[in-house]
Design a protein around this motif. Structure first.
Motif, PDB file in Angstrom:
ATOM      1  N   LEU A  98       0.824  -1.209   0.000  1.00  0.00           N
ATOM      2  CA  LEU A  98       0.000   0.000   0.000  1.00  0.00           C
ATOM      3  C   LEU A  98       0.860   1.262   0.000  1.00  0.00           C
ATOM      4  N   ALA A  99       1.935   1.237   0.792  1.00  0.00           N
ATOM      5  CA  ALA A  99       2.823   2.396   0.849  1.00  0.00           C
ATOM      6  C   ALA A  99       3.503   2.637  -0.498  1.00  0.00           C
ATOM      7  N   ILE A 100       3.955   1.567  -1.150  1.00  0.00           N
ATOM      8  CA  ILE A 100       4.642   1.711  -2.433  1.00  0.00           C
ATOM      9  C   ILE A 100       3.683   2.169  -3.523  1.00  0.00           C
ATOM     10  N   ILE A 101       2.451   1.668  -3.507  1.00  0.00           N
ATOM     11  CA  ILE A 101       1.463   2.145  -4.480  1.00  0.00           C
ATOM     12  C   ILE A 101       1.270   3.652  -4.336  1.00  0.00           C
ATOM     13  N   GLY A 102       1.212   4.119  -3.093  1.00  0.00           N
ATOM     14  CA  GLY A 102       1.100   5.554  -2.859  1.00  0.00           C
ATOM     15  C   GLY A 102       2.279   6.320  -3.431  1.00  0.00           C
ATOM     16  N   LEU A 103       3.487   5.780  -3.238  1.00  0.00           N
ATOM     17  CA  LEU A 103       4.681   6.435  -3.773  1.00  0.00           C
ATOM     18  C   LEU A 103       4.689   6.426  -5.298  1.00  0.00           C
ATOM     19  N   LEU A 104       4.234   5.319  -5.896  1.00  0.00           N
ATOM     20  CA  LEU A 104       4.194   5.244  -7.358  1.00  0.00           C
ATOM     21  C   LEU A 104       3.219   6.259  -7.940  1.00  0.00           C
ATOM     22  N   ILE A 105       2.149   6.532  -7.204  1.00  0.00           N
ATOM     23  CA  ILE A 105       1.162   7.510  -7.681  1.00  0.00           C
ATOM     24  C   ILE A 105       1.752   8.912  -7.713  1.00  0.00           C
ATOM     25  N   ILE A 106       2.535   9.272  -6.679  1.00  0.00           N
ATOM     26  CA  ILE A 106       3.052  10.648  -6.614  1.00  0.00           C
ATOM     27  C   ILE A 106       4.384  10.819  -7.344  1.00  0.00           C
ATOM     28  N   THR A 107       5.083   9.719  -7.653  1.00  0.00           N
ATOM     29  CA  THR A 107       6.405   9.825  -8.287  1.00  0.00           C
ATOM     30  C   THR A 107       6.389  10.634  -9.580  1.00  0.00           C
ATOM     31  N   ILE A 126      17.698  11.520   0.243  1.00  0.00           N
ATOM     32  CA  ILE A 126      17.765  10.088  -0.046  1.00  0.00           C
ATOM     33  C   ILE A 126      16.874   9.794  -1.246  1.00  0.00           C
ATOM     34  N   THR A 127      17.454   9.175  -2.270  1.00  0.00           N
ATOM     35  CA  THR A 127      16.712   8.846  -3.479  1.00  0.00           C
ATOM     36  C   THR A 127      16.354   7.368  -3.480  1.00  0.00           C
ATOM     37  N   ILE A 128      15.072   7.066  -3.672  1.00  0.00           N
ATOM     38  CA  ILE A 128      14.657   5.674  -3.740  1.00  0.00           C
ATOM     39  C   ILE A 128      13.860   5.442  -5.021  1.00  0.00           C
ATOM     40  N   GLN A 129      13.857   4.195  -5.466  1.00  0.00           N
ATOM     41  CA  GLN A 129      13.085   3.795  -6.630  1.00  0.00           C
ATOM     42  C   GLN A 129      11.951   2.889  -6.151  1.00  0.00           C
ATOM     43  N   PRO A 130      10.730   3.429  -6.018  1.00  0.00           N
ATOM     44  CA  PRO A 130       9.633   2.654  -5.436  1.00  0.00           C
ATOM     45  C   PRO A 130       9.351   1.336  -6.146  1.00  0.00           C
ATOM     46  N   SER A 161      -6.531 -10.153  -7.596  1.00  0.00           N
ATOM     47  CA  SER A 161      -5.147 -10.211  -8.085  1.00  0.00           C
ATOM     48  C   SER A 161      -5.032  -9.571  -9.460  1.00  0.00           C
ATOM     49  N   CYS A 162      -6.042  -9.761 -10.312  1.00  0.00           N
ATOM     50  CA  CYS A 162      -6.039  -9.115 -11.631  1.00  0.00           C
ATOM     51  C   CYS A 162      -6.075  -7.596 -11.496  1.00  0.00           C
ATOM     52  N   MET A 163      -6.862  -7.122 -10.557  1.00  0.00           N
ATOM     53  CA  MET A 163      -6.954  -5.673 -10.331  1.00  0.00           C
ATOM     54  C   MET A 163      -5.640  -5.112  -9.812  1.00  0.00           C
ATOM     55  N   LEU A 164      -4.985  -5.865  -8.927  1.00  0.00           N
ATOM     56  CA  LEU A 164      -3.690  -5.426  -8.410  1.00  0.00           C
ATOM     57  C   LEU A 164      -2.655  -5.376  -9.524  1.00  0.00           C
ATOM     58  N   LEU A 165      -2.670  -6.398 -10.389  1.00  0.00           N
ATOM     59  CA  LEU A 165      -1.726  -6.425 -11.511  1.00  0.00           C
ATOM     60  C   LEU A 165      -1.972  -5.248 -12.445  1.00  0.00           C
ATOM     61  N   ALA A 166      -3.227  -5.009 -12.774  1.00  0.00           N
ATOM     62  CA  ALA A 166      -3.550  -3.901 -13.682  1.00  0.00           C
ATOM     63  C   ALA A 166      -3.113  -2.563 -13.099  1.00  0.00           C
ATOM     64  N   THR A 167      -3.348  -2.389 -11.806  1.00  0.00           N
ATOM     65  CA  THR A 167      -2.931  -1.142 -11.140  1.00  0.00           C
ATOM     66  C   THR A 167      -1.432  -0.946 -11.231  1.00  0.00           C
ATOM     67  N   CYS A 168      -0.678  -2.017 -10.952  1.00  0.00           N
ATOM     68  CA  CYS A 168       0.787  -1.930 -10.990  1.00  0.00           C
ATOM     69  C   CYS A 168       1.288  -1.643 -12.402  1.00  0.00           C
ATOM     70  N   ILE A 169       0.704  -2.308 -13.395  1.00  0.00           N
ATOM     71  CA  ILE A 169       1.139  -2.102 -14.778  1.00  0.00           C
ATOM     72  C   ILE A 169       0.897  -0.655 -15.206  1.00  0.00           C
ATOM     73  N   ILE A 170      -0.273  -0.131 -14.879  1.00  0.00           N
ATOM     74  CA  ILE A 170      -0.583   1.259 -15.245  1.00  0.00           C
ATOM     75  C   ILE A 170       0.408   2.220 -14.611  1.00  0.00           C
ATOM     76  N   LEU A 171       0.660   2.062 -13.322  1.00  0.00           N
ATOM     77  CA  LEU A 171       1.572   2.970 -12.618  1.00  0.00           C
ATOM     78  C   LEU A 171       2.995   2.851 -13.134  1.00  0.00           C
ATOM     79  N   LEU A 172       3.424   1.634 -13.484  1.00  0.00           N
ATOM     80  CA  LEU A 172       4.783   1.437 -13.988  1.00  0.00           C
ATOM     81  C   LEU A 172       4.944   1.984 -15.406  1.00  0.00           C
ATOM     82  N   MET A 173       3.932   1.828 -16.227  1.00  0.00           N
ATOM     83  CA  MET A 173       4.041   2.301 -17.608  1.00  0.00           C
ATOM     84  C   MET A 173       3.945   3.816 -17.703  1.00  0.00           C
ATOM     85  N   ILE A 174       3.347   4.459 -16.702  1.00  0.00           N
ATOM     86  CA  ILE A 174       3.319   5.920 -16.681  1.00  0.00           C
ATOM     87  C   ILE A 174       4.733   6.468 -16.555  1.00  0.00           C
ATOM     88  N   GLN A 175       5.621   5.750 -15.878  1.00  0.00           N
ATOM     89  CA  GLN A 175       6.965   6.284 -15.578  1.00  0.00           C
ATOM     90  C   GLN A 175       7.805   6.572 -16.834  1.00  0.00           C
TER      91      GLN A 175
END
Length: 377
Positions: A98-107, A126-130, A161-175
Protein backbone atom coordinates in the motif's frame (compact mmCIF):
# COMPACT_ATOMS: atom_id res chain seq x y z
CA UNK A 1 22.44 -21.77 25.28
CA UNK A 2 25.28 -23.96 26.42
CA UNK A 3 29.01 -23.55 26.88
CA UNK A 4 31.80 -25.55 25.24
CA UNK A 5 35.15 -26.45 26.83
CA UNK A 6 36.63 -23.12 25.79
CA UNK A 7 33.89 -21.14 27.50
CA UNK A 8 32.20 -20.14 24.24
CA UNK A 9 28.45 -20.36 23.82
CA UNK A 10 26.38 -21.81 21.02
CA UNK A 11 22.71 -22.30 20.31
CA UNK A 12 21.12 -25.38 21.82
CA UNK A 13 17.98 -27.02 20.43
CA UNK A 14 16.54 -26.75 23.93
CA UNK A 15 16.99 -22.97 23.88
CA UNK A 16 13.67 -21.26 23.13
CA UNK A 17 15.04 -17.75 22.56
CA UNK A 18 14.11 -16.00 19.31
CA UNK A 19 17.61 -16.26 17.83
CA UNK A 20 18.00 -19.90 18.77
CA UNK A 21 14.64 -20.89 17.30
CA UNK A 22 15.49 -18.93 14.16
CA UNK A 23 18.90 -20.60 13.83
CA UNK A 24 17.48 -24.11 14.03
CA UNK A 25 14.59 -23.46 11.64
CA UNK A 26 16.08 -21.20 8.95
CA UNK A 27 17.55 -22.72 5.79
CA UNK A 28 21.24 -22.18 6.48
CA UNK A 29 22.24 -23.15 2.93
CA UNK A 30 20.09 -20.36 1.52
CA UNK A 31 21.45 -18.01 4.18
CA UNK A 32 25.05 -18.92 3.36
CA UNK A 33 24.51 -18.50 -0.39
CA UNK A 34 22.99 -15.07 0.19
CA UNK A 35 25.90 -13.96 2.38
CA UNK A 36 28.37 -15.25 -0.23
CA UNK A 37 26.59 -13.30 -2.96
CA UNK A 38 26.72 -10.14 -0.85
CA UNK A 39 30.46 -10.67 -0.35
CA UNK A 40 31.01 -11.06 -4.09
CA UNK A 41 29.00 -7.90 -4.68
CA UNK A 42 31.11 -5.95 -2.19
CA UNK A 43 34.29 -7.19 -3.88
CA UNK A 44 33.15 -6.24 -7.37
CA UNK A 45 31.86 -2.80 -6.35
CA UNK A 46 35.23 -2.10 -4.72
CA UNK A 47 36.90 -2.98 -8.01
CA UNK A 48 34.47 -1.39 -10.47
CA UNK A 49 33.32 1.85 -8.81
CA UNK A 50 36.48 3.96 -8.18
CA UNK A 51 36.99 4.85 -11.88
CA UNK A 52 33.30 5.76 -12.15
CA UNK A 53 33.61 7.99 -9.07
CA UNK A 54 36.70 9.68 -10.48
CA UNK A 55 34.91 10.45 -13.75
CA UNK A 56 32.07 12.27 -12.01
CA UNK A 57 34.40 14.18 -9.68
CA UNK A 58 33.71 12.56 -6.31
CA UNK A 59 35.93 10.68 -3.87
CA UNK A 60 37.25 7.40 -5.32
CA UNK A 61 35.57 5.34 -2.62
CA UNK A 62 32.29 7.27 -2.69
CA UNK A 63 30.31 4.36 -4.15
CA UNK A 64 32.19 1.79 -2.06
CA UNK A 65 31.22 3.44 1.23
CA UNK A 66 27.62 3.86 0.11
CA UNK A 67 27.36 0.25 -1.04
CA UNK A 68 28.77 -1.06 2.24
CA UNK A 69 26.10 0.96 4.02
CA UNK A 70 23.43 -0.46 1.69
CA UNK A 71 24.69 -4.01 2.22
CA UNK A 72 24.67 -3.54 6.00
CA UNK A 73 21.10 -2.22 5.85
CA UNK A 74 20.18 -5.08 3.52
CA UNK A 75 21.60 -7.67 5.90
CA UNK A 76 19.62 -6.18 8.79
CA UNK A 77 16.41 -6.17 6.73
CA UNK A 78 16.87 -9.73 5.48
CA UNK A 79 17.77 -11.03 8.94
CA UNK A 80 14.92 -9.26 10.70
CA UNK A 81 12.29 -10.23 8.14
CA UNK A 82 13.47 -13.87 8.11
CA UNK A 83 12.39 -14.13 11.76
CA UNK A 84 8.76 -13.25 10.97
CA UNK A 85 5.90 -15.73 11.14
CA UNK A 86 3.75 -16.43 8.08
CA UNK A 87 1.03 -14.11 9.40
CA UNK A 88 3.50 -11.28 9.90
CA UNK A 89 5.00 -11.79 6.45
CA UNK A 90 1.54 -11.16 5.00
CA UNK A 91 1.00 -8.12 7.20
CA UNK A 92 4.37 -6.53 6.46
CA UNK A 93 4.02 -7.17 2.72
CA UNK A 94 0.49 -5.72 2.66
CA UNK A 95 1.51 -2.52 4.45
CA UNK A 96 4.56 -2.24 2.22
CA UNK A 97 2.45 -2.76 -0.92
CA UNK A 98 0.00 0.00 0.00
CA UNK A 99 2.82 2.40 0.85
CA UNK A 100 4.64 1.71 -2.43
CA UNK A 101 1.46 2.15 -4.48
CA UNK A 102 1.10 5.55 -2.86
CA UNK A 103 4.68 6.44 -3.77
CA UNK A 104 4.19 5.24 -7.36
CA UNK A 105 1.16 7.51 -7.68
CA UNK A 106 3.05 10.65 -6.61
CA UNK A 107 6.41 9.83 -8.29
CA UNK A 108 5.47 11.20 -11.76
CA UNK A 109 4.50 14.51 -10.13
CA UNK A 110 7.46 15.08 -7.79
CA UNK A 111 10.25 12.82 -9.11
CA UNK A 112 13.13 14.04 -11.30
CA UNK A 113 13.28 12.99 -14.94
CA UNK A 114 16.37 10.89 -15.64
CA UNK A 115 17.07 9.47 -19.10
CA UNK A 116 13.50 10.15 -20.18
CA UNK A 117 11.86 8.36 -17.24
CA UNK A 118 10.49 9.45 -13.85
CA UNK A 119 11.16 6.49 -11.57
CA UNK A 120 12.84 7.99 -8.53
CA UNK A 121 11.67 10.09 -5.61
CA UNK A 122 13.72 12.10 -3.11
CA UNK A 123 13.23 12.12 0.66
CA UNK A 124 15.54 14.51 2.47
CA UNK A 125 18.49 13.82 0.21
CA UNK A 126 17.77 10.09 -0.05
CA UNK A 127 16.71 8.85 -3.48
CA UNK A 128 14.66 5.67 -3.74
CA UNK A 129 13.09 3.79 -6.63
CA UNK A 130 9.63 2.65 -5.44
CA UNK A 131 9.24 0.07 -8.22
CA UNK A 132 12.10 -1.98 -6.74
CA UNK A 133 10.17 -2.40 -3.49
CA UNK A 134 6.94 -3.12 -5.32
CA UNK A 135 8.15 -6.52 -6.57
CA UNK A 136 8.56 -8.41 -3.27
CA UNK A 137 5.40 -6.89 -1.80
CA UNK A 138 3.42 -7.71 -4.93
CA UNK A 139 4.62 -11.33 -4.96
CA UNK A 140 3.47 -11.91 -1.37
CA UNK A 141 0.16 -10.02 -1.62
CA UNK A 142 -0.96 -11.70 -4.85
CA UNK A 143 0.01 -15.10 -3.42
CA UNK A 144 -2.24 -14.31 -0.48
CA UNK A 145 -5.12 -13.37 -2.79
CA UNK A 146 -4.77 -16.54 -4.88
CA UNK A 147 -4.56 -18.82 -1.84
CA UNK A 148 -7.54 -17.17 -0.17
CA UNK A 149 -9.52 -17.53 -3.38
CA UNK A 150 -8.82 -21.27 -3.45
CA UNK A 151 -9.59 -21.81 0.24
CA UNK A 152 -12.69 -19.61 0.31
CA UNK A 153 -14.91 -19.90 -2.79
CA UNK A 154 -16.74 -16.73 -1.78
CA UNK A 155 -13.56 -14.64 -1.87
CA UNK A 156 -12.78 -13.20 -5.36
CA UNK A 157 -9.05 -13.85 -5.12
CA UNK A 158 -8.45 -14.11 -8.87
CA UNK A 159 -10.35 -10.91 -9.58
CA UNK A 160 -8.54 -8.99 -6.83
CA UNK A 161 -5.15 -10.21 -8.09
CA UNK A 162 -6.04 -9.11 -11.63
CA UNK A 163 -6.95 -5.67 -10.33
CA UNK A 164 -3.69 -5.43 -8.41
CA UNK A 165 -1.73 -6.42 -11.51
CA UNK A 166 -3.55 -3.90 -13.68
CA UNK A 167 -2.93 -1.14 -11.14
CA UNK A 168 0.79 -1.93 -10.99
CA UNK A 169 1.14 -2.10 -14.78
CA UNK A 170 -0.58 1.26 -15.25
CA UNK A 171 1.57 2.97 -12.62
CA UNK A 172 4.78 1.44 -13.99
CA UNK A 173 4.04 2.30 -17.61
CA UNK A 174 3.32 5.92 -16.68
CA UNK A 175 6.96 6.28 -15.58
CA UNK A 176 7.61 4.40 -18.03
CA UNK A 177 9.36 1.24 -16.82
CA UNK A 178 8.79 -1.67 -19.18
CA UNK A 179 11.40 -3.90 -17.54
CA UNK A 180 9.76 -3.83 -14.12
CA UNK A 181 6.39 -4.35 -15.80
CA UNK A 182 7.71 -7.55 -17.39
CA UNK A 183 9.00 -8.80 -14.02
CA UNK A 184 5.72 -8.04 -12.23
CA UNK A 185 3.70 -9.73 -14.99
CA UNK A 186 5.94 -12.79 -14.94
CA UNK A 187 5.58 -13.12 -11.16
CA UNK A 188 1.80 -12.98 -11.47
CA UNK A 189 1.76 -15.40 -14.40
CA UNK A 190 3.81 -18.01 -12.53
CA UNK A 191 1.58 -17.75 -9.49
CA UNK A 192 -1.73 -17.97 -11.32
CA UNK A 193 -0.45 -20.97 -13.27
CA UNK A 194 0.42 -22.78 -10.03
CA UNK A 195 -2.88 -21.73 -8.48
CA UNK A 196 -4.73 -23.75 -11.11
CA UNK A 197 -5.38 -21.79 -14.28
CA UNK A 198 -7.23 -23.61 -17.12
CA UNK A 199 -5.06 -24.24 -20.19
CA UNK A 200 -7.28 -22.01 -22.36
CA UNK A 201 -6.64 -19.08 -20.06
CA UNK A 202 -2.92 -19.90 -20.00
CA UNK A 203 -2.87 -19.54 -23.78
CA UNK A 204 -4.85 -16.31 -23.54
CA UNK A 205 -2.46 -14.98 -20.93
CA UNK A 206 0.50 -15.77 -23.15
CA UNK A 207 -1.09 -13.90 -26.04
CA UNK A 208 -1.73 -10.94 -23.75
CA UNK A 209 1.93 -10.82 -22.80
CA UNK A 210 2.92 -10.89 -26.46
CA UNK A 211 0.44 -8.10 -27.12
CA UNK A 212 1.85 -6.05 -24.25
CA UNK A 213 5.40 -6.47 -25.58
CA UNK A 214 4.33 -5.48 -29.09
CA UNK A 215 2.48 -2.43 -27.78
CA UNK A 216 5.51 -1.33 -25.79
CA UNK A 217 7.66 -1.63 -28.91
CA UNK A 218 5.25 0.46 -30.96
CA UNK A 219 4.46 3.09 -28.32
CA UNK A 220 7.66 3.56 -26.29
CA UNK A 221 10.55 4.99 -28.34
CA UNK A 222 13.28 3.84 -25.91
CA UNK A 223 11.99 0.24 -26.02
CA UNK A 224 11.90 0.34 -29.82
CA UNK A 225 15.43 1.74 -29.92
CA UNK A 226 16.81 -0.99 -27.65
CA UNK A 227 15.15 -3.79 -29.61
CA UNK A 228 16.28 -2.35 -32.95
CA UNK A 229 19.86 -2.02 -31.72
CA UNK A 230 19.77 -5.59 -30.44
CA UNK A 231 18.48 -6.99 -33.75
CA UNK A 232 20.70 -4.75 -35.89
CA UNK A 233 23.66 -3.19 -34.02
CA UNK A 234 24.29 -0.82 -36.95
CA UNK A 235 21.03 1.05 -36.26
CA UNK A 236 22.26 2.81 -33.14
CA UNK A 237 24.80 3.32 -30.39
CA UNK A 238 25.91 0.01 -28.83
CA UNK A 239 28.99 1.37 -27.09
CA UNK A 240 28.37 -0.22 -23.70
CA UNK A 241 27.46 -3.62 -25.15
CA UNK A 242 30.53 -3.63 -27.40
CA UNK A 243 32.86 -2.75 -24.49
CA UNK A 244 31.12 -5.38 -22.38
CA UNK A 245 31.75 -8.13 -24.94
CA UNK A 246 35.38 -7.04 -25.28
CA UNK A 247 35.74 -7.31 -21.49
CA UNK A 248 34.63 -10.95 -21.51
CA UNK A 249 37.03 -11.74 -24.36
CA UNK A 250 39.91 -10.02 -22.54
CA UNK A 251 39.14 -11.89 -19.33
CA UNK A 252 39.31 -15.36 -20.83
CA UNK A 253 39.18 -18.32 -18.48
CA UNK A 254 41.01 -16.96 -15.44
CA UNK A 255 40.69 -13.18 -15.88
CA UNK A 256 43.18 -10.32 -15.90
CA UNK A 257 43.37 -10.23 -12.11
CA UNK A 258 41.62 -8.17 -9.42
CA UNK A 259 41.78 -4.48 -10.27
CA UNK A 260 43.57 -5.11 -13.58
CA UNK A 261 40.58 -4.70 -15.88
CA UNK A 262 40.12 -1.67 -18.13
CA UNK A 263 36.45 -1.82 -19.09
CA UNK A 264 35.46 0.00 -15.87
CA UNK A 265 37.44 3.01 -17.13
CA UNK A 266 35.06 3.41 -20.07
CA UNK A 267 31.64 2.07 -19.10
CA UNK A 268 29.42 4.67 -17.36
CA UNK A 269 27.46 1.89 -15.63
CA UNK A 270 30.38 -0.43 -14.87
CA UNK A 271 29.47 -0.48 -11.17
CA UNK A 272 25.75 -1.14 -11.71
CA UNK A 273 24.13 -2.53 -14.85
CA UNK A 274 27.39 -3.82 -16.37
CA UNK A 275 29.21 -5.06 -13.28
CA UNK A 276 29.07 -8.61 -14.65
CA UNK A 277 31.38 -7.45 -17.47
CA UNK A 278 33.89 -6.25 -14.86
CA UNK A 279 33.69 -9.68 -13.22
CA UNK A 280 34.33 -11.36 -16.56
CA UNK A 281 37.37 -9.26 -17.39
CA UNK A 282 39.07 -9.29 -14.00
CA UNK A 283 38.11 -12.74 -12.68
CA UNK A 284 37.37 -14.71 -15.82
CA UNK A 285 34.91 -17.28 -17.06
CA UNK A 286 35.23 -19.63 -14.09
CA UNK A 287 34.32 -16.88 -11.64
CA UNK A 288 31.32 -15.86 -13.77
CA UNK A 289 30.15 -19.47 -13.80
CA UNK A 290 30.49 -19.49 -10.01
CA UNK A 291 28.25 -16.41 -9.77
CA UNK A 292 25.71 -18.00 -12.11
CA UNK A 293 25.90 -21.16 -10.02
CA UNK A 294 25.11 -19.27 -6.82
CA UNK A 295 22.04 -17.65 -8.37
CA UNK A 296 20.93 -21.04 -9.71
CA UNK A 297 21.50 -22.68 -6.33
CA UNK A 298 19.39 -20.08 -4.50
CA UNK A 299 16.48 -20.51 -6.92
CA UNK A 300 16.64 -24.33 -6.97
CA UNK A 301 17.16 -24.58 -3.21
CA UNK A 302 14.15 -22.37 -2.57
CA UNK A 303 11.99 -24.38 -4.96
CA UNK A 304 13.14 -27.67 -3.42
CA UNK A 305 12.00 -26.44 0.00
CA UNK A 306 8.50 -26.17 -1.47
CA UNK A 307 8.36 -29.87 -2.30
CA UNK A 308 5.72 -31.34 -0.04
CA UNK A 309 4.65 -27.94 1.33
CA UNK A 310 0.91 -27.97 2.01
CA UNK A 311 0.39 -24.26 2.57
CA UNK A 312 -0.63 -22.84 -0.82
CA UNK A 313 0.18 -19.28 0.24
CA UNK A 314 3.77 -20.27 1.09
CA UNK A 315 4.19 -22.14 -2.21
CA UNK A 316 2.86 -19.26 -4.31
CA UNK A 317 4.70 -16.53 -2.40
CA UNK A 318 8.09 -18.27 -2.45
CA UNK A 319 7.67 -19.15 -6.12
CA UNK A 320 6.85 -15.55 -7.00
CA UNK A 321 9.79 -14.21 -5.01
CA UNK A 322 12.19 -16.72 -6.59
CA UNK A 323 10.88 -15.91 -10.07
CA UNK A 324 11.60 -12.24 -9.39
CA UNK A 325 15.08 -13.00 -8.05
CA UNK A 326 16.06 -15.38 -10.83
CA UNK A 327 14.51 -13.39 -13.67
CA UNK A 328 16.21 -10.17 -12.61
CA UNK A 329 19.59 -11.92 -12.45
CA UNK A 330 19.02 -13.58 -15.82
CA UNK A 331 18.01 -10.33 -17.54
CA UNK A 332 21.05 -8.48 -16.21
CA UNK A 333 23.57 -11.15 -17.20
CA UNK A 334 21.91 -11.89 -20.54
CA UNK A 335 21.85 -8.21 -21.53
CA UNK A 336 25.51 -7.88 -20.55
CA UNK A 337 26.30 -10.82 -22.85
CA UNK A 338 24.15 -9.38 -25.67
CA UNK A 339 21.68 -12.27 -25.47
CA UNK A 340 18.66 -9.99 -24.94
CA UNK A 341 18.03 -6.29 -25.59
CA UNK A 342 19.75 -4.15 -22.93
CA UNK A 343 17.67 -3.24 -19.90
CA UNK A 344 18.72 -1.11 -16.94
CA UNK A 345 18.24 -3.84 -14.34
CA UNK A 346 20.72 -4.54 -11.57
CA UNK A 347 22.32 -7.88 -10.69
CA UNK A 348 20.85 -8.83 -7.27
CA UNK A 349 23.24 -8.14 -4.36
CA UNK A 350 26.11 -7.62 -6.82
CA UNK A 351 25.40 -4.33 -8.61
CA UNK A 352 25.70 -1.00 -6.86
CA UNK A 353 22.37 0.48 -5.81
CA UNK A 354 20.53 1.32 -2.63
CA UNK A 355 16.92 0.64 -3.62
CA UNK A 356 17.71 -2.54 -5.53
CA UNK A 357 19.99 -3.96 -2.83
CA UNK A 358 17.59 -3.35 0.05
CA UNK A 359 14.55 -4.47 -1.97
CA UNK A 360 16.23 -7.74 -2.95
CA UNK A 361 17.18 -8.23 0.72
CA UNK A 362 13.52 -7.85 1.66
CA UNK A 363 12.67 -10.49 -0.95
CA UNK A 364 15.27 -12.84 0.46
CA UNK A 365 14.06 -12.13 3.98
CA UNK A 366 10.55 -13.17 2.93
CA UNK A 367 11.94 -16.33 1.30
CA UNK A 368 13.96 -17.26 4.39
CA UNK A 369 10.96 -16.61 6.63
CA UNK A 370 8.55 -18.67 4.52
CA UNK A 371 10.94 -21.60 4.03
CA UNK A 372 11.70 -22.04 7.73
CA UNK A 373 10.74 -25.35 9.33
CA UNK A 374 7.56 -24.98 11.34
CA UNK A 375 5.24 -27.39 13.09
CA UNK A 376 2.57 -24.70 13.16
CA UNK A 377 2.22 -20.98 12.58
Amino acid sequence: MFGDKDGNTAFSRADTSLLSVWWWTVDRWLLAATILLMGIGALLVMSASPPVADRIGVDSFHFVRRQFFFLTLAAICAGGISMLSIKWVRRVASIMFLAIIGLLIITPFVGPEIKGAVRWINFGGITIQPSEFLKPAFAVVTAWMFSEGRLNPNFPGYIVSCMLLATCIILLMIQPDFGQTVVITTIWSAQIFLAGLPIVLVFGLGMSVVGLAASAYLILPHVQSRVDRFLDPATGDNYQIQRSMEAFMNGGIMGQGPGEGTVKNYLPDAHSDFIFAVAGEEFGLLFCLLVIGIFTFIVMRGLSRMMGERNMFVVLAVTGLLVQFGLQAMINMASTLQLVPPKGMTLPFVSYGGSSTVAIAISMGFILALTRKRSSD
